[in-house]
Write an enzyme that holds these catalytic residues in place. Structure first.
Site, PDB file in Angstrom:
ATOM      1  N   LYS A 162     -21.872  11.185  32.872  1.00 31.32           N
ATOM      2  CA  LYS A 162     -21.995  10.195  33.939  1.00 31.32           C
ATOM      3  C   LYS A 162     -21.189  10.638  35.159  1.00 31.32           C
ATOM      4  O   LYS A 162     -21.672  10.617  36.273  1.00 31.32           O
ATOM      5  CB  LYS A 162     -21.515   8.830  33.437  1.00 31.32           C
ATOM      6  CG  LYS A 162     -21.618   7.755  34.484  1.00 31.32           C
ATOM      7  CD  LYS A 162     -21.219   6.406  33.959  1.00 31.32           C
ATOM      8  CE  LYS A 162     -21.220   5.399  35.103  1.00 31.32           C
ATOM      9  NZ  LYS A 162     -20.691   4.097  34.700  1.00 31.32           N
TER      10      LYS A 162
ATOM     11  N   GLU B 228     -14.494  18.808  29.144  1.00 31.30           N
ATOM     12  CA  GLU B 228     -15.169  19.386  27.977  1.00 31.30           C
ATOM     13  C   GLU B 228     -16.621  19.729  28.315  1.00 31.30           C
ATOM     14  O   GLU B 228     -17.109  20.829  28.009  1.00 31.30           O
ATOM     15  CB  GLU B 228     -15.141  18.402  26.791  1.00 31.30           C
ATOM     16  CG  GLU B 228     -13.758  18.119  26.222  1.00 31.30           C
ATOM     17  CD  GLU B 228     -13.014  17.016  26.952  1.00 31.30           C
ATOM     18  OE1 GLU B 228     -13.425  16.633  28.079  1.00 31.30           O
ATOM     19  OE2 GLU B 228     -12.019  16.523  26.406  1.00 31.30           O
TER      20      GLU B 228
ATOM     21  N   GLY C  81     -20.418   4.432  29.711  1.00 34.08           N
ATOM     22  CA  GLY C  81     -20.715   5.592  28.864  1.00 34.08           C
ATOM     23  C   GLY C  81     -21.083   5.210  27.436  1.00 34.08           C
ATOM     24  O   GLY C  81     -22.085   5.678  26.885  1.00 34.08           O
ATOM     25  N   ARG C  82     -20.305   4.318  26.817  1.00 34.15           N
ATOM     26  CA  ARG C  82     -20.541   3.991  25.401  1.00 34.15           C
ATOM     27  C   ARG C  82     -21.757   3.089  25.194  1.00 34.15           C
ATOM     28  O   ARG C  82     -22.118   2.785  24.071  1.00 34.15           O
ATOM     29  CB  ARG C  82     -19.283   3.389  24.780  1.00 34.15           C
ATOM     30  CG  ARG C  82     -18.644   2.254  25.551  1.00 34.15           C
ATOM     31  CD  ARG C  82     -17.233   1.985  25.055  1.00 34.15           C
ATOM     32  NE  ARG C  82     -16.518   0.988  25.823  1.00 34.15           N
ATOM     33  CZ  ARG C  82     -15.778   1.232  26.896  1.00 34.15           C
ATOM     34  NH1 ARG C  82     -15.690   2.463  27.356  1.00 34.15           N
ATOM     35  NH2 ARG C  82     -15.141   0.265  27.531  1.00 34.15           N
TER      36      ARG C  82
ATOM     37  N   GLU D 164     -12.748   1.795  22.139  1.00 32.40           N
ATOM     38  CA  GLU D 164     -12.614   2.042  23.576  1.00 32.40           C
ATOM     39  C   GLU D 164     -12.834   0.738  24.353  1.00 32.40           C
ATOM     40  O   GLU D 164     -12.262   0.543  25.422  1.00 32.40           O
ATOM     41  CB  GLU D 164     -13.609   3.133  24.031  1.00 32.40           C
ATOM     42  CG  GLU D 164     -13.247   3.761  25.364  1.00 32.40           C
ATOM     43  CD  GLU D 164     -14.031   5.033  25.666  1.00 32.40           C
ATOM     44  OE1 GLU D 164     -13.517   6.122  25.415  1.00 32.40           O
ATOM     45  OE2 GLU D 164     -15.159   4.920  26.161  1.00 32.40           O
TER      46      GLU D 164
ATOM     47  N   HIS E  57     -16.201   7.418  -4.239  1.00 36.07           N
ATOM     48  CA  HIS E  57     -15.493   8.399  -5.056  1.00 36.07           C
ATOM     49  C   HIS E  57     -14.269   8.925  -4.325  1.00 36.07           C
ATOM     50  O   HIS E  57     -13.762   9.998  -4.649  1.00 36.07           O
ATOM     51  CB  HIS E  57     -16.449   9.528  -5.440  1.00 36.07           C
ATOM     52  CG  HIS E  57     -17.652   8.991  -6.159  1.00 36.07           C
ATOM     53  ND1 HIS E  57     -17.661   8.758  -7.513  1.00 36.07           N
ATOM     54  CD2 HIS E  57     -18.851   8.565  -5.689  1.00 36.07           C
ATOM     55  CE1 HIS E  57     -18.836   8.241  -7.851  1.00 36.07           C
ATOM     56  NE2 HIS E  57     -19.567   8.107  -6.763  1.00 36.07           N
TER      57      HIS E  57
ATOM     58  N   LYS F  70      -6.455  11.841  29.986  1.00 38.15           N
ATOM     59  CA  LYS F  70      -7.059  12.938  30.763  1.00 38.15           C
ATOM     60  C   LYS F  70      -6.071  13.458  31.801  1.00 38.15           C
ATOM     61  O   LYS F  70      -5.974  14.661  32.033  1.00 38.15           O
ATOM     62  CB  LYS F  70      -8.316  12.438  31.489  1.00 38.15           C
ATOM     63  CG  LYS F  70      -9.508  12.234  30.589  1.00 38.15           C
ATOM     64  CD  LYS F  70     -10.712  11.834  31.443  1.00 38.15           C
ATOM     65  CE  LYS F  70     -11.805  11.243  30.593  1.00 38.15           C
ATOM     66  NZ  LYS F  70     -12.898  10.678  31.375  1.00 38.15           N
TER      67      LYS F  70
END
Ligand code: F6P
Length: 538
Positions: free
Chosen positions: A199, A205, A260-261, A346, A377, A502
């Site tokens: 965005k 990254e 974003g999410r 977030e 398990h 950041k």
């Protein structure tokens, strides 16, 4: 938009505290025993799916109080504000209008225009008419993005893509070259296309991976190769994409009002459409839209996301739960936990209220979990016999022709039953006697077999995993998160904490030649020096 204050709902909080005290000494197995119709009353069916909350630690009285509390928190009005596109994200002066992305005919023109641009791109890729620079068709799409530009699309692709898709879709999110090299190990550059999804188009990254991808293409195809046929971008900052060499017609926009999410429904969902086609993507949007209309219109008592949010809130408020586990009994939903971690943590990992005042109550729990039955398990032991109350969401799939899918379903249902029922000392004792242990052994061993029970859980039962039902599932959780944000009186749509992380990463990026920034702490400086030493740089 009015901001309700805490004083307007203190009465309902007091009533809820009393209800919790009354409930504390009653086990869920007693509640079921006393009310044979508990399941009938405590579940909701809607548009093919079923939400069972009968294994939540509530009575009808407590639920009524929760609903009163929701009214006092002006939840109905808050839902209306979301659908109206009001600036819910008031710290950043933006609306959180992701519901508009899947509003079908009611969607704003900008949504239609993006879908109209996506369609020919997806069709060309899937029909094999989108050619790479050497003329071969693209068969491999790699999404470069992180956070919301990765997790949602990755989850949906893993849930719905099948081996018959003409396009294989991969994802690269992080900075470790092992990930980049691993994904591209056997890739054919001539037939690979990268979607650079960001965005902000400023995320370290993603931009680092975008540059690495362009280098990888040049190395494989030659330095003078025209790279554009191998690149697409999705962003709110088209100029930055253009500056990287992506032609404007290959850059799809993302409206400012999509967080974003919450963005997988936008052009960020391009990898989904590549994997399942535009028709599948449209069905995904339709499933989400069906839940949106339910959220906007159903009475609070029958409103699944409202109930999910209320129980999430109640388990933190009354049971002081600090974690919440997501247990999908489906390998195809294995990325759901990661997506919901971002969505919930977030959004609601906040400690000041809307007025900026520090809250004196717990907010979002730590979300965790994983695709089952592997956890049975591994970590289920703690759920059975540990000291913590842990709210759980079981996600079960009713359909499937393979007998293994039936066993999987039964395993999930069995866990929700056993974690609610528990095993008493008397039952453990009787079990030991019935399996041939002496009276003395049974007495000694029985305490070790006791299971606490009373773990609160909800179960979402989906008919099958289809684009429509996955759209429903994800929209339910998005709205649940918003409901909890309203109840906690926080802004669910900013993430300044992440921004702080950041800033620190950027600061450290300048310290390659040894720590020089005097504001850095001793530990960080020590570790920077140790790293230089280990690398033989000093
Ligand atoms: O770092 C957090 C975050 O801002 C998320 O909210 C977002 O989904 C992710 O980074 C990626 O951001 P972008 O799409 O701008 O690269």
């Amino acid at each position: 938009m009015s901001t309700p204050t805490l004083s307007s709902h203190t009465d309902s909080l007091g009533d809820l505290r009393v209800a919790h005290q009354q409930l504390d000494s009653i086990s869920m197995r007693e509640l079921f025993a006393a009310d044979p119709e508990r399941f009938d009353r405590f579940h909701v069916e809607f548009d093919g799916l079923l939400y069972d909350y009968s294994k939540q630690r509530v009575t009808q009285h407590a639920l009524n109080l929760l609903l009163v509390h929701a009214e006092k928190r002006q939840l109905r009005e808050a839902i209306g504000h979301m659908f109206a596109g009001d600036p819910l994200n008031f710290t950043e002066q933006r609306s959180a209008w992701h519901v508009a992305l899947r509003a079908g005919d009611q969607a704003p023109a900008v949504v239609h225009s993006v879908l109209e641009r996506m369609a020919p791109i997806v069709d060309a890729l899937r029909c094999g008419t989108w050619r790479g620079s050497t003329g071969k068709p693209i068969t491999h799409v790699v999404n470069l993005g992180i956070g919301g530009s990765d997790l949602g699309p990755r989850l949906v692709v893993q849930a719905l893509a099948n081996r018959h898709s003409p396009i294989h879709v991969d994802f690269i999110a992080g900075l470790d070259p092992a990930e980049f090299n691993g994904v591209l190990a056997n890739a054919d550059a001539e037939q690979t296309l990268f979607i650079i999804s960001s965005k902000s188009f400023g995320t370290t990254e993603t931009l680092t991976n975008a540059r690495a991808a362009m280098d990888w293409l040049r190395q494989a195809l030659g330095n003078n190769t025209h790279l554009a046929p191998h690149l697409l971008a999705v962003t709110n900052r088209p100029k930055a994409a253009l500056a990287l060499g992506i032609p404007a017609e290959q850059c799809l926009p993302l409206p400012e009002w999509v967080g974003g999410r919450f963005s997988l429904w936008s052009a960020v969902g391009l990898p989904i459409a590549c994997a399942i086609g535009m028709e599948g993507f449209t069905q995904l949007l339709a499933g989400a839209n069906s839940v949106d209309r339910h959220f906007a219109n159903a009475p609070l008592a029958q409103n699944i996301p409202v109930l999910m949010g209320l129980f999430g809130w109640w388990n933190v408020f009354a049971l002081r739960a600090t974690t919440h586990a997501i247990l999908p009994y489906s390998y195809r939903l294995r990325e759901l936990t990661a997506h919901l971690q971002q969505l919930e943590m977030e959004s609601n990992g906040k400690s000041v209220d809307r007025a900026g005042k520090k809250v004196d109550y717990l907010t979002a729990p730590v979300m965790w979990g994983g695709a089952e039955p592997m956890g049975q398990h591994a970590f289920h032991q703690l759920l059975y016999q540990g000291t913590r109350t842990t709210p759980l969401d079981f996600i079960l799939i009713a359909g499937g022709d393979d007998p293994r899918q039936c066993t999987l379903f039964e395993n999930g249902l069995a866990q929700s039953a056993a974690l609610m029922m528990g095993k008493t000392l008397d039952e453990a004792h009787a079990e030991l006697l019935s399996t041939g242990h002496s009276a003395e052994e049974a007495k000694r061993l029985a305490p070790h077999l006791v299971c606490r029970g009373n773990q609160p859980s909800s179960t979402l039962l989906l008919p099958d995993l289809t684009p429509y039902s996955v759209g429903q599932l994800l929209a339910l959780y998005e709205h649940k998160v918003y409901v909890q944000g309203v109840l906690w009186n926080i802004n669910s749509f900013d993430q300044y904490g992440v921004e702080f992380g950041k800033q620190m990463a950027n600061k450290l990026a300048d310290q390659h030649d040894g720590p020089t920034d005097p504001s850095l702490d001793g530990s960080t400086c020590g570790l920077l020096r140790a790293r230089r030493r280990m690398r033989g740089e000093s």
